[in-house]
Scaffold this motif. Structure first.
Motif, PDB file in Angstrom:
ATOM      1  N   ASN A  56       0.825  -1.136  -0.021  1.00  0.00           N
ATOM      2  CA  ASN A  56      -0.244  -0.159  -0.245  1.00  0.00           C
ATOM      3  C   ASN A  56       0.634   1.432   0.029  1.00  0.00           C
ATOM      4  N   LEU A  57       0.798   2.126  -0.813  1.00  0.00           N
ATOM      5  CA  LEU A  57       1.962   3.142  -1.155  1.00  0.00           C
ATOM      6  C   LEU A  57       0.963   4.717  -1.096  1.00  0.00           C
ATOM      7  N   ASP A  58       1.593   5.246  -0.062  1.00  0.00           N
ATOM      8  CA  ASP A  58       0.643   6.972   0.627  1.00  0.00           C
ATOM      9  C   ASP A  58       1.267   7.663  -1.070  1.00  0.00           C
ATOM     10  N   GLY A  59       0.686   8.678  -0.877  1.00  0.00           N
ATOM     11  CA  GLY A  59       0.946   9.784  -1.592  1.00  0.00           C
ATOM     12  C   GLY A  59       1.638  10.131  -1.226  1.00  0.00           C
ATOM     13  N   ASP A  60       3.373   9.793  -0.121  1.00  0.00           N
ATOM     14  CA  ASP A  60       4.544  10.332  -0.374  1.00  0.00           C
ATOM     15  C   ASP A  60       4.913   9.915  -0.811  1.00  0.00           C
ATOM     16  N   VAL A  75       8.765  10.399 -14.438  1.00  0.00           N
ATOM     17  CA  VAL A  75       9.387  10.618 -13.428  1.00  0.00           C
ATOM     18  C   VAL A  75       6.938  11.464 -12.398  1.00  0.00           C
ATOM     19  N   TYR A  76       7.572   9.811 -11.137  1.00  0.00           N
ATOM     20  CA  TYR A  76       5.837  10.277 -10.911  1.00  0.00           C
ATOM     21  C   TYR A  76       5.804  10.955  -9.834  1.00  0.00           C
ATOM     22  N   GLN A  77       5.364  12.032  -8.780  1.00  0.00           N
ATOM     23  CA  GLN A  77       5.232  12.458  -7.546  1.00  0.00           C
ATOM     24  C   GLN A  77       4.466  13.224  -6.758  1.00  0.00           C
ATOM     25  N   ASN A  78       3.832  12.968  -5.636  1.00  0.00           N
ATOM     26  CA  ASN A  78       2.687  13.992  -5.483  1.00  0.00           C
ATOM     27  C   ASN A  78       1.972  14.478  -5.326  1.00  0.00           C
ATOM     28  N   GLY A  79       1.103  12.628  -6.671  1.00  0.00           N
ATOM     29  CA  GLY A  79       0.365  12.869  -6.780  1.00  0.00           C
ATOM     30  C   GLY A  79      -0.112  13.104  -8.698  1.00  0.00           C
ATOM     31  N   SER A  80       0.916  13.540  -9.292  1.00  0.00           N
ATOM     32  CA  SER A  80       1.148  13.466 -11.001  1.00  0.00           C
ATOM     33  C   SER A  80       2.509  13.685 -11.558  1.00  0.00           C
ATOM     34  N   ASP A  81       1.989  13.315 -12.715  1.00  0.00           N
ATOM     35  CA  ASP A  81       4.041  13.398 -13.366  1.00  0.00           C
ATOM     36  C   ASP A  81       4.491  14.481 -13.291  1.00  0.00           C
ATOM     37  N   GLN A  82       5.724  14.481 -13.520  1.00  0.00           N
ATOM     38  CA  GLN A  82       5.990  15.757 -13.454  1.00  0.00           C
ATOM     39  C   GLN A  82       7.589  15.769 -15.093  1.00  0.00           C
ATOM     40  N   PRO A  83       6.605  16.144 -15.371  1.00  0.00           N
ATOM     41  CA  PRO A  83       7.307  16.245 -16.729  1.00  0.00           C
ATOM     42  C   PRO A  83       8.480  16.564 -17.097  1.00  0.00           C
ATOM     43  N   ASP A  84       8.638  17.504 -16.377  1.00  0.00           N
ATOM     44  CA  ASP A  84      10.403  18.954 -16.477  1.00  0.00           C
ATOM     45  C   ASP A  84      11.391  18.010 -16.407  1.00  0.00           C
ATOM     46  N   ASP A  97      -0.559   4.904 -15.776  1.00  0.00           N
ATOM     47  CA  ASP A  97      -1.995   4.955 -15.259  1.00  0.00           C
ATOM     48  C   ASP A  97      -2.450   6.273 -13.630  1.00  0.00           C
ATOM     49  N   GLY A  98      -3.590   6.760 -14.334  1.00  0.00           N
ATOM     50  CA  GLY A  98      -3.691   7.772 -13.000  1.00  0.00           C
ATOM     51  C   GLY A  98      -3.922   8.018 -12.179  1.00  0.00           C
ATOM     52  N   ASN A  99      -4.376   6.454 -11.388  1.00  0.00           N
ATOM     53  CA  ASN A  99      -5.116   6.078 -10.699  1.00  0.00           C
ATOM     54  C   ASN A  99      -3.476   4.879 -10.079  1.00  0.00           C
ATOM     55  N   LEU A 100      -2.320   4.997  -9.962  1.00  0.00           N
ATOM     56  CA  LEU A 100      -0.918   4.197  -9.788  1.00  0.00           C
ATOM     57  C   LEU A 100      -1.241   3.746  -8.291  1.00  0.00           C
ATOM     58  N   LEU A 101      -1.034   4.516  -7.802  1.00  0.00           N
ATOM     59  CA  LEU A 101      -1.051   4.185  -5.874  1.00  0.00           C
ATOM     60  C   LEU A 101      -1.981   4.048  -5.785  1.00  0.00           C
ATOM     61  N   LYS A 102      -3.210   3.231  -5.792  1.00  0.00           N
ATOM     62  CA  LYS A 102      -4.862   3.551  -5.745  1.00  0.00           C
ATOM     63  C   LYS A 102      -4.509   1.718  -6.224  1.00  0.00           C
ATOM     64  N   SER A 107       3.319   0.701 -13.836  1.00  0.00           N
ATOM     65  CA  SER A 107       3.996   0.341 -15.274  1.00  0.00           C
ATOM     66  C   SER A 107       3.500   1.245 -16.375  1.00  0.00           C
ATOM     67  N   LEU A 108       4.783   1.165 -17.001  1.00  0.00           N
ATOM     68  CA  LEU A 108       4.966   2.650 -17.917  1.00  0.00           C
ATOM     69  C   LEU A 108       4.694   2.089 -19.130  1.00  0.00           C
ATOM     70  N   THR A 109       4.081   2.784 -20.539  1.00  0.00           N
ATOM     71  CA  THR A 109       3.557   3.025 -22.043  1.00  0.00           C
ATOM     72  C   THR A 109       4.724   3.718 -22.122  1.00  0.00           C
ATOM     73  N   LEU A 110       5.278   3.492 -22.900  1.00  0.00           N
ATOM     74  CA  LEU A 110       6.308   4.133 -23.670  1.00  0.00           C
ATOM     75  C   LEU A 110       5.864   3.805 -25.183  1.00  0.00           C
ATOM     76  N   LYS A 111       5.506   5.291 -25.728  1.00  0.00           N
ATOM     77  CA  LYS A 111       5.398   5.492 -27.360  1.00  0.00           C
ATOM     78  C   LYS A 111       5.738   5.470 -28.699  1.00  0.00           C
ATOM     79  N   ARG A 112       5.536   4.875 -29.105  1.00  0.00           N
ATOM     80  CA  ARG A 112       6.580   4.256 -30.718  1.00  0.00           C
ATOM     81  C   ARG A 112       7.538   3.677 -30.802  1.00  0.00           C
ATOM     82  N   PRO A 113       8.114   3.333 -29.979  1.00  0.00           N
ATOM     83  CA  PRO A 113       8.974   2.557 -29.832  1.00  0.00           C
ATOM     84  C   PRO A 113       9.539   2.186 -30.431  1.00  0.00           C
TER      85      PRO A 113
END
Length: 145
Positions: A56-60, A75-84, A97-102, A107-113
């Motif tokens: 069980n992963l918390d939001g932190d 990178v995903y942190q604080n409930g959202s992706d970190q594209p920067d 996935d948008g609800n990855l912690l829940k 998993s990661l989807t890589l487009k156009r490999p």
């Protein structure tokens, strides 16, 4: 003449370097062999690199995907992706996935490999103190069309 102690020291130094190189090579070979393999053809729409947890992963927490060159793929942190924080090479080509912690689905989807995307990818989960809670390696093999 060169003193005997200098020759012995030089031989020991060379042996130490050879043992260290063999150890590093063995580490990377073992990592390569033990990684789950995903195979895909170049040019497909996307590929999913599977990473799930039973914890069980918390939001932190921080979830980082890195490639074999240690570039940040996603990178995903604080409930959202970190594209920067993402490497420019992967920007706009990854999704999680948008609800990855829940859902416990990291998993990661890589487009156009492409062929250049092949190699080892690692999924790491860090707690707020920066300690690794989980790590999984996946070997992506991209075949030509």
């Amino acid at each position: 003449p060169i003193p005997v102690w200098a020759i012995v020291l030089l031989v020991l130094l060379v042996l130490l370097v050879l043992v260290a190189a063999a150890g590093v090579s063995f580490y990377f070979w073992l990592r390569w062999k033990l990684a789950q393999q995903v195979e895909v053809k170049a040019g497909v729409k996307s590929v999913q690199l599977s990473c799930r947890t039973t914890e069980n992963l918390d939001g932190d927490v921080r979830v980082e995907w890195r490639d074999g060159w240690n570039r940040k793929v996603h990178v995903y942190q604080n409930g959202s992706d970190q594209p920067d924080e993402q490497s420019q090479f992967y920007r706009t080509r990854t999704k999680m996935d948008g609800n990855l912690l829940k859902n416990k689905n990291l998993s990661l989807t890589l487009k156009r490999p492409t062929y250049g995307d092949g190699g080892i990818y690692s999924c790491r989960v860090y707690n707020r103190d920066g300690h690794v809670l989980m790590k999984k390696d996946i070997r992506l093999k991209v075949k030509g069309q």
